[in-house]
Write an enzyme that holds these catalytic residues in place. Sequence first.
Site, PDB file in Angstrom:
ATOM      1  N   SER A 115       0.818  -1.226   0.000  1.00  0.00           N
ATOM      2  CA  SER A 115       0.000   0.000   0.000  1.00  0.00           C
ATOM      3  C   SER A 115       0.846   1.269   0.000  1.00  0.00           C
ATOM      4  CB  SER A 115      -0.915   0.015   1.227  1.00  0.00           C
ATOM      5  OG  SER A 115      -0.148   0.008   2.423  1.00  0.00           O
ATOM      6  N   TYR A 116       2.165   1.152   0.026  1.00  0.00           N
ATOM      7  CA  TYR A 116       3.027   2.334   0.062  1.00  0.00           C
ATOM      8  C   TYR A 116       3.092   2.976  -1.318  1.00  0.00           C
ATOM      9  CZ  TYR A 116       4.833   1.238   4.758  1.00  0.00           C
ATOM     10  OH  TYR A 116       4.963   1.000   6.098  1.00  0.00           O
ATOM     11  N   GLY A 117       2.686   4.233  -1.376  1.00  0.00           N
ATOM     12  CA  GLY A 117       2.593   4.967  -2.629  1.00  0.00           C
ATOM     13  C   GLY A 117       1.193   5.540  -2.743  1.00  0.00           C
ATOM     14  N   GLY A 123       1.956   1.140  -4.659  1.00  0.00           N
ATOM     15  CA  GLY A 123       2.899   0.063  -4.930  1.00  0.00           C
ATOM     16  C   GLY A 123       4.271   0.547  -5.374  1.00  0.00           C
TER      17      GLY A 123
END
Length: 387
Positions: A115-117, A123
């Site tokens: 979930s980073y972004g 992603g």
Amino acid sequence: MALTLSPVPAGAVFSGAPSSCSCLRRSAISSLHPHRRHSSTTNSTVRASLRLGPLIWPWEKVKVGPLSVSPMGFGTWAWGNQLLWGYQESMDMVLQDAFNLALKNGINLFDTADSYGTGRLNGQSEKLLGKFISEFPGQSNVRENVVIATKFAAYPWRLTPGQFVNACKSSLDRLQVDKIGIGQLHWSTANYAPLQEKALWDGLVAMYEKGLVQAVGVSNYGPKQLLKIHDYLTTRGVPLCSAQVQFSLLSMGPEQMELKQVCDSLGIRMIAYSPLGLGMLTGKYNTSTLPSGPRALLFRQILPGLAPLLSFLRRIAQARGKTMSQVAINWCICKGTIPIAGIKSVKHVEENLGSLGWRLNSDEILELESVAQASSKKMVQNIFQTA
């Protein structure tokens, strides 16, 4: 300044922060009496050919289940996050330089998440990490020893074990690897969707049994829920190797300390995220000098209540010839956790590496904790944290 300790593996070079020359433990020097410390000139001439104190360097690994990892890892939450951390794709080369420096200096644990972004960059953190690993210019065995710890979000549409396994496969594609080091459940749904929780646990079991991950862990689990998932995974023959939680001098309440006790009793390695309190413990900010973005609102609220803690942290840092960040991270290591500070630049890597190779003494640890507990403000806890 380059500092080399013997024995070290061939090619291992420590690129330290300006203060890293004072890495030998000075247990006879009180942190409260800076005038008694050795001069910086004396320290800079010390050649650490003898192994003194308890020295921990990144090439001296600790165990997380079956894996051997550096005693400190680096987090990649900022890689792709425009809202909180101001990420721009033009930063990628700087991020790659930071990654390369970390890897060359023995750091092999990198934490990320699917979930980073933000927005279209969802992603992105995994994509960049995979790209940097594949393009690392150093020895292939260094690249092969990287341990990726990624987290899989408990999105409401991930309702079955199969969907969780598919999430893992998508992460494998973004990371350009065949197997992930530690596959972690990003948060528990026990507080709001307890039926989904069991399916996510079964998803962890499935990705482990399929050989997609070498080990499994959790994030944002409190002590009670940690015991439950540990017991369940044990019945399925899957060891729970790690528990990631917000942990720092700003996040060391009864729940965090109880979680640490549970981890120790079960042989689970505790990974400390936000060891610098989103930057509040670095000493770089005050009420008139705030970070950009949403963090400014949080800092404006909390920083006024941290004056005694930051002052004491600064005194210890000055007495030891360290930075406040290095002292704060070292405290996490002394508590038996693996801190994962975020990095966005070579400077961040250089400074954070200076957290290794020395130890706070017991008096310093106790006094830091006493001042921290007396602070009128505490870090806001993650809303996904369970009991």
